[in-house]
Design an enzyme around this catalytic site. Structure first.
Site, PDB file in Angstrom:
ATOM      1  N   HIS A  82       0.440  -6.126 -10.976  1.00 22.18           N
ATOM      2  CA  HIS A  82       0.965  -4.758 -11.035  1.00 22.18           C
ATOM      3  C   HIS A  82       0.479  -4.016 -12.289  1.00 22.18           C
ATOM      4  O   HIS A  82       1.264  -3.464 -13.057  1.00 22.18           O
ATOM      5  CB  HIS A  82       2.498  -4.773 -10.984  1.00 22.18           C
ATOM      6  CG  HIS A  82       3.078  -3.466 -10.513  1.00 22.18           C
ATOM      7  ND1 HIS A  82       3.349  -2.416 -11.375  1.00 22.18           N
ATOM      8  CD2 HIS A  82       3.415  -3.028  -9.292  1.00 22.18           C
ATOM      9  CE1 HIS A  82       3.846  -1.402 -10.694  1.00 22.18           C
ATOM     10  NE2 HIS A  82       3.890  -1.745  -9.424  1.00 22.18           N
ATOM     11  N   HIS A 119      11.766  -3.287  -3.397  1.00 24.85           N
ATOM     12  CA  HIS A 119      12.405  -1.992  -3.638  1.00 24.85           C
ATOM     13  C   HIS A 119      11.655  -0.912  -2.881  1.00 24.85           C
ATOM     14  O   HIS A 119      10.566  -1.159  -2.349  1.00 24.85           O
ATOM     15  CB  HIS A 119      12.496  -1.684  -5.135  1.00 24.85           C
ATOM     16  CG  HIS A 119      11.164  -1.479  -5.825  1.00 24.85           C
ATOM     17  ND1 HIS A 119      10.169  -2.426  -5.816  1.00 24.85           N
ATOM     18  CD2 HIS A 119      10.683  -0.438  -6.552  1.00 24.85           C
ATOM     19  CE1 HIS A 119       9.139  -1.974  -6.512  1.00 24.85           C
ATOM     20  NE2 HIS A 119       9.419  -0.769  -6.959  1.00 24.85           N
ATOM     21  N   HIS A 136      14.887  -1.765 -12.731  1.00 26.21           N
ATOM     22  CA  HIS A 136      13.862  -0.755 -12.501  1.00 26.21           C
ATOM     23  C   HIS A 136      14.557   0.583 -12.245  1.00 26.21           C
ATOM     24  O   HIS A 136      15.786   0.664 -12.304  1.00 26.21           O
ATOM     25  CB  HIS A 136      12.976  -1.199 -11.329  1.00 26.21           C
ATOM     26  CG  HIS A 136      11.674  -0.470 -11.244  1.00 26.21           C
ATOM     27  ND1 HIS A 136      10.902  -0.174 -12.341  1.00 26.21           N
ATOM     28  CD2 HIS A 136      10.995   0.028 -10.175  1.00 26.21           C
ATOM     29  CE1 HIS A 136       9.813   0.473 -11.947  1.00 26.21           C
ATOM     30  NE2 HIS A 136       9.849   0.612 -10.636  1.00 26.21           N
ATOM     31  N   ASP A 163       4.619   2.202  -3.060  1.00 28.57           N
ATOM     32  CA  ASP A 163       3.550   1.211  -3.186  1.00 28.57           C
ATOM     33  C   ASP A 163       4.022  -0.206  -2.853  1.00 28.57           C
ATOM     34  O   ASP A 163       3.227  -1.147  -2.873  1.00 28.57           O
ATOM     35  CB  ASP A 163       2.910   1.261  -4.583  1.00 28.57           C
ATOM     36  CG  ASP A 163       3.929   1.167  -5.716  1.00 28.57           C
ATOM     37  OD1 ASP A 163       5.090   1.600  -5.526  1.00 28.57           O
ATOM     38  OD2 ASP A 163       3.573   0.657  -6.792  1.00 28.57           O
ATOM     39  N   HIS A 164       5.305  -0.356  -2.531  1.00 26.85           N
ATOM     40  CA  HIS A 164       5.828  -1.683  -2.200  1.00 26.85           C
ATOM     41  C   HIS A 164       6.299  -1.818  -0.750  1.00 26.85           C
ATOM     42  O   HIS A 164       6.621  -2.912  -0.324  1.00 26.85           O
ATOM     43  CB  HIS A 164       6.965  -2.065  -3.152  1.00 26.85           C
ATOM     44  CG  HIS A 164       6.481  -2.271  -4.550  1.00 26.85           C
ATOM     45  ND1 HIS A 164       6.278  -3.514  -5.092  1.00 26.85           N
ATOM     46  CD2 HIS A 164       6.101  -1.378  -5.502  1.00 26.85           C
ATOM     47  CE1 HIS A 164       5.818  -3.390  -6.326  1.00 26.85           C
ATOM     48  NE2 HIS A 164       5.702  -2.096  -6.610  1.00 26.85           N
ATOM     49  N   HIS A 174      10.024   1.893  -3.679  1.00 21.29           N
ATOM     50  CA  HIS A 174       8.901   2.725  -4.131  1.00 21.29           C
ATOM     51  C   HIS A 174       7.764   2.537  -3.137  1.00 21.29           C
ATOM     52  O   HIS A 174       7.524   1.415  -2.646  1.00 21.29           O
ATOM     53  CB  HIS A 174       8.467   2.362  -5.545  1.00 21.29           C
ATOM     54  CG  HIS A 174       9.336   2.983  -6.603  1.00 21.29           C
ATOM     55  ND1 HIS A 174       9.497   2.451  -7.857  1.00 21.29           N
ATOM     56  CD2 HIS A 174      10.095   4.121  -6.574  1.00 21.29           C
ATOM     57  CE1 HIS A 174      10.318   3.225  -8.557  1.00 21.29           C
ATOM     58  NE2 HIS A 174      10.699   4.239  -7.800  1.00 21.29           N
TER      59      HIS A 174
END
Lengths: 288, 288
Positions: free
Chosen positions: B254, B46, B126, B50-51, B48
Site C-alpha cells: 500500500h 473497509h 483509519h 481502492d479496496h 474506500h
C-alpha cells in the site's frame, strides 16, 4: 469496446462526454491520455455492471485529484443513491459540484441542453431500463473571413456580431453584408449511441439522418434466437436499422466475447448497410 | 498492490481467500490465471474505493460463469446492501449461495471458523471503520509414516484414527504407540493483513508471533505528519510494529503513488525489523 467493458469519449467542439463507464475506465482514460478534468458530462445507459461499475472509482479519482469544475451525470434514477452511498460509506467529501439527471426508458426526452449541443434519450429495449443517447450539435456560429475583414479594416469588436450573422455598418453608414465577411457555420452533426438493446425498428423515425450511429451487434444473425432471448441485436439487424435511419455511418460494437475475429460481424452488417465501421479498443472515429 | 488497487489471494491448504478487491481485480485474477471458482471467502477491510470497487464486477462474472458453490463475503455491514442493490438494479439472478458476515471495527472477534483455519478481525485505526484479518491455521492432523505402517501391516481403515493421534491396538491386543506410526502434524501458521491503518502498537498483544504480517507502509517516515493526518503508517513504524509483534516476516504494501522506487521503504523498515519483504504486483510469498 472489444475486450474492456463499455466506455466512449465523445468530443463535441472540445466539450467531452463520457458515455458509459465500465470497470477499469479510469485506467483506460489514463492509458489513452484523456484527462478526466476535461469531462463535462457522464452518460450511463443502464445498470448492467459492464456499463457503469467504473463510475465510483473514476469519481473518487476525479475528486482526489482536486477537480472544482462541475460535472453532470445522466443515468437511471437508482444511480444517484448508489453513487452517494459510496461517497457516504467511504467518508468522501465531494469537492466539486455534481449534478444528476435521471433518465427513464419509456419515451424520448431532452436530457441536456448545452451551449453547443443537446442530448436526448433513446428508449431502448433491454432486460432492464436502458436508454441510448442522441447527441445533436446546435447551429454553429459563422466563421470570420479573416483576410476580407482585415482588408476592409473591420474592428475586432464587431466579430461577435458577424459570427452571429449580422451585417456590418461602417462609421460612414455604409453596410457590408455578412456574407461578404464570413463563411457559413460548420455543418450540424449528430451521433446516436444505442447499446444494449434488442433491434427496435420503430426508433428509426427518431434518428432519421443521424450522421454516425453506434449500435450494439452482440451476435451474428445465426444466433438470432439468443439475441431475442437476451435482448441484444445481431450485426445484420444493426445494418438494417442503420439503413432505416438513413444514417451516415454505422459503428458496430458490444461484441460477444465468443468472436475473436470481428470481420464476419462487419461483413454481415454490410449486407444491409454500406458504411460500416468496427469499434475497437482505443479507436478514434470522426463524425463528419 | 503496487500500481493496481489492493487485492491479495491467500491459499491455506488449497482453500483460497481473496482479501480486498479493488477495481480491476477480476482482470488481475485472469491475468495471473487464478480461477475465481476456487475462491471460497472474500474479505473486505473497509469501504474506500481502492479496496472494494472490483467486488460487484467480480461477483457478476462469477455468477455469469455459472458458479454453484457457496461464497462467503466478510466486510463492513454496508457492503451487503450495496452488493444486493447492484444485483437488484442489474436484474441479476444469483445462481450460487452467497453469505455475508458483517465486521465491526471496535474490537477483535472471530469471523470465520473453517475446517482448516480461523479468521479473526483486527480493529484498525483509519478514517472510516476498517478491520484487518488475522488468519490462523488449526492444528493439523498427524502424517502417516507409510513405511512403518506397511511393515507392521496396519490396516488402512485405521489411518483416520492414527492421524488424529490415537494408538493402534492389533487383533492380539498389543498396543503400538501413535508416535511410532505417524509424524507430527505440520506447524500451524498464521498471517495478518493490516491495511489501511495508522500505526497502532496496542495491537501487538493480539498478533504475538504471527508468521507473516502484511502491513501498509504508505509513507516514508519523513512524511510522518501526513501519515498521522491521513491515518496511515510509515515504513519505519511498520518495521517497529513487526518487532513488537515478534513477527516472522513483514510484507510491506500500500505504497503512496509518489514512490516509484520502493527500496527506501524497505530499507527504512529494516532499521526496525530484520525480515522485510516488499509486496509487488503479482508477487507470491510463502508463509512458513
Amino acid at each position: 469496446m472489444n475486450r474492456h467493458p463499455s466506455a466512449q469519449v465523445l468530443n463535441v467542439r472540445d466539450t467531452l462526454s463520457l458515455i458509459d463507464c465500465g470497470e477499469g475506465t479510469q485506467n483506460q482514460l489514463l492509458h489513452y491520455k484523456i484527462s478526466h478534468h476535461r469531462i463535462r458530462y457522464i452518460f450511463i445507459s443502464h445498470l448492467h455492471g459492464d456499463h457503469y461499475l467504473g463510475l465510483n472509482g473514476l469519481l473518487a479519482t476525479i475528486n482526489f485529484q482536486g477537480r472544482d469544475q462541475e460535472l453532470t451525470i445522466v443515468g437511471p434514477p437508482e444511480l444517484e443513491p448508489m453513487v452517494m452511498d459510496h461517497f457516504k460509506y467511504s467518508g468522501t467529501h465531494l469537492k466539486f459540484p455534481l449534478h444528476f439527471v435521471a433518465t427513464q426508458a419509456e419515451h424520448a426526452e431532452k436530457l441536456i441542453d448545452d451551449k453547443n449541443f443537446t442530448v436526448s434519450s433513446i428508449p431502448l429495449n433491454h432486460r432492464i431500463p436502458t436508454t441510448g443517447f442522441y447527441v445533436q450539435e446546435k447551429t454553429g456560429l459563422r466563421h470570420i473571413n479573416a483576410d476580407k475583414c482585415e482588408a476592409l479594416n473591420i474592428p475586432y469588436a464587431h466579430f461577435g456580431e458577424l459570427k452571429e450573422g449580422k451585417d456590418y455598418t461602417d462609421p460612414s453608414g455604409k453596410v457590408i453584408s455578412n456574407a461578404e465577411l464570413t463563411f457559413p457555420p460548420s455543418r450540424i452533426r449528430s451521433y446516436a449511441y444505442c447499446s444494449d438493446t434488442r433491434y427496435k425498428p420503430e426508433l428509426a423515425a427518431l434518428l432519421q439522418g443521424v450522421d454516425m450511429m453506434y449500435h450494439e451487434s452482440t451476435f451474428l444473425h445465426e444466433l438470432l434466437e439468443r439475441a431475442k432471448e437476451t435482448l441484444h441485436t445481431t450485426a445484420l439487424e444493426a445494418g438494417r436499422f442503420a439503413t432505416q435511419c438513413k444514417a451516415g455511418k454505422l459503428l458496430l460494437g458490444h461484441y460477444s466475447a465468443r468472436y475473436q475475429d470481428l470481420t464476419p460481424l462487419k461483413e454481415e452488417a454490410e449486407k444491409e448497410f454500406e458504411s460500416v465501421l468496427l469499434a475497437i479498443e482505443g479507436g478514434k472515429y470522426a463524425v463528419d
